[in-house]
Scaffold this active site. Sequence first.
Site, mmCIF file in Angstrom:
data_model
loop_
_atom_site.group_PDB
_atom_site.id
_atom_site.type_symbol
_atom_site.label_atom_id
_atom_site.label_comp_id
_atom_site.label_asym_id
_atom_site.label_seq_id
_atom_site.Cartn_x
_atom_site.Cartn_y
_atom_site.Cartn_z
ATOM 1 C CE LYS A 112 3.085 -2.446 6.893
ATOM 2 N NZ LYS A 112 4.312 -2.369 6.119
ATOM 3 C CE LYS B 125 1.561 7.938 5.149
ATOM 4 N NZ LYS B 125 1.072 6.917 6.014
ATOM 5 C CE LYS C 239 -4.152 0.695 2.736
ATOM 6 N NZ LYS C 239 -2.859 0.757 2.145
HETATM 7 P P1 TYM Z 1 3.417 -0.825 1.366
HETATM 8 O O1 TYM Z 1 4.644 -1.025 2.176
HETATM 9 O O2 TYM Z 1 2.349 0.045 1.882
HETATM 10 O O3 TYM Z 1 2.764 -2.211 1.020
HETATM 11 C C1 TYM Z 1 3.528 -3.260 0.448
HETATM 12 C C2 TYM Z 1 2.709 -4.072 -0.513
HETATM 13 O O4 TYM Z 1 1.609 -4.674 0.157
HETATM 14 C C3 TYM Z 1 0.411 -4.339 -0.507
HETATM 15 N N1 TYM Z 1 -0.663 -4.186 0.468
HETATM 16 C C4 TYM Z 1 -1.870 -4.735 0.330
HETATM 17 N N2 TYM Z 1 -2.399 -5.508 -0.646
HETATM 18 C C5 TYM Z 1 -3.653 -5.931 -0.489
HETATM 19 N N3 TYM Z 1 -4.433 -5.625 0.600
HETATM 20 C C6 TYM Z 1 -3.940 -4.846 1.587
HETATM 21 N N4 TYM Z 1 -4.686 -4.570 2.651
HETATM 22 C C7 TYM Z 1 -2.605 -4.362 1.482
HETATM 23 N N5 TYM Z 1 -1.826 -3.587 2.272
HETATM 24 C C8 TYM Z 1 -0.638 -3.484 1.623
HETATM 25 C C9 TYM Z 1 0.682 -3.045 -1.221
HETATM 26 O O5 TYM Z 1 -0.188 -2.856 -2.310
HETATM 27 C C10 TYM Z 1 2.118 -3.244 -1.653
HETATM 28 O O6 TYM Z 1 2.174 -3.976 -2.856
HETATM 29 N N6 TYM Z 1 4.756 2.345 -2.172
HETATM 30 C C11 TYM Z 1 4.946 0.975 -1.744
HETATM 31 C C12 TYM Z 1 6.381 0.568 -1.591
HETATM 32 C C13 TYM Z 1 7.206 0.798 -2.805
HETATM 33 C C14 TYM Z 1 7.136 0.091 -4.032
HETATM 34 C C15 TYM Z 1 8.119 0.676 -4.860
HETATM 35 C C16 TYM Z 1 6.353 -0.945 -4.494
HETATM 36 C C17 TYM Z 1 8.183 1.740 -2.913
HETATM 37 N N7 TYM Z 1 8.738 1.655 -4.151
HETATM 38 C C18 TYM Z 1 8.338 0.205 -6.164
HETATM 39 C C19 TYM Z 1 6.562 -1.398 -5.812
HETATM 40 C C20 TYM Z 1 7.550 -0.834 -6.613
HETATM 41 C C21 TYM Z 1 4.252 0.838 -0.391
HETATM 42 O O7 TYM Z 1 4.194 1.744 0.383
HETATM 43 O O8 TYM Z 1 3.824 -0.382 -0.117
#
Ligand code: TYM
Length: 328
Positions: free
Chosen positions: A197, A111, A194
């Site tokens: 978004k 970031k 990966k």
């Molecule tokens: P975020 O919003 O970036 O992504 C949400 C979930 O999708 C998974 N993910 C992927 N898995 C496999 N391949 C990909 N290309 C891919 N892109 C996204 C992410 O691993 C995630 O599981 N920090 C977290 C949100 C969060 C959270 C939490 C999750 C906040 N608090 C507590 C679990 C528990 C996040 O930004 O995910």
Amino acid sequence: MERVISGIRPTGNLHLGNYFGAVKNFVRMQDEFECMFFIADWHSLTTHPTPDNIRRSAKTILAEYLACGIDPNKAPIYVQSDVKEVLELYLYLNMNAYLGELERVTSFKEKVRQQPDNVNAGLLTYPSLMAADILMHKADKVPVGKDQEQNMEMARLFARRFNRIYNVEYFKEPQSFYYTSHAVKIPGLDGSGKMGKSNGNCIYLFEDDKTITKKVMRAVTDAGPQAMNSDKPEVIQNLFTIMEAVSSPDTLAYFNDKWNTCEIRYGDMKKQLAQDICAVVAPIREKIEAYQADDAFLESVAKQGAERARERVAKTISEVREIIGFHA
Ligand code: TYM
């Protein structure tokens, strides 16, 4: 019963990575564990969305969660900012989180590169808010994709550190969870990294067959295998990895075979891949539209979810206050 928590940031629509890395597992887990899922809107503030954006995006993710098959009667769904209790735990965890370790987190460093003019404290302390999300539920299992592994390690570190500092055995260490043998990482269609978004390489769950097919047919490939049974370069491996998620094992084996014998035709493989992606996405897309049109239902799901979450975490917060030395 073991407790499960997970969430997604509402920074856009759900894509195949979110689905296979997380939401597909949420749906299966709701029948096996005590689950709650949430929409991490506080986390999304790190990139300064507009108020309008925040409201719309949270609703979108909620509709998409439901369309994927989360049943709020089995697994309540809440919006993070409706459960203010998490902020108190976030504050306590931040007191025991150190600058050096937070600066070393890979997603923070990314970031800093992506938005050098907006390196805010929220970005730095992102892992402590995520740890608070998890620890306030005393969760055992957290279904997440591979990219969250470092954040999960931080959550375990903060749990251990809290126990050590206060000389208690209070928080247990939450574990990442997936049904496959290893954490899932869905690659993008652009041949590198990966699906994400901010990378502009996604297939979204709301997209129609035509759009998806066009994107898949345009995916980067190479000149083809140069020798029998050779290793696949990343651009080609990526297509196979997506295929492993969406297609049958027979289909995957067929194209693997074609690769190994140097007979693969990428056009055929992409056509099959597009068809199999559409088969996953089409039924979800139809339901997204229906749920999105039902504002009253979405509101009631979020309201009930918040009530259930607040009931569940109240005890943790008062116990933590007592451990630290405040009135419970
Ligand atoms: P975020 O919003 O970036 O992504 C949400 C979930 O999708 C998974 N993910 C992927 N898995 C496999 N391949 C990909 N290309 C891919 N892109 C996204 C992410 O691993 C995630 O599981 N920090 C977290 C949100 C969060 C959270 C939490 C999750 C906040 N608090 C507590 C679990 C528990 C996040 O930004 O995910």
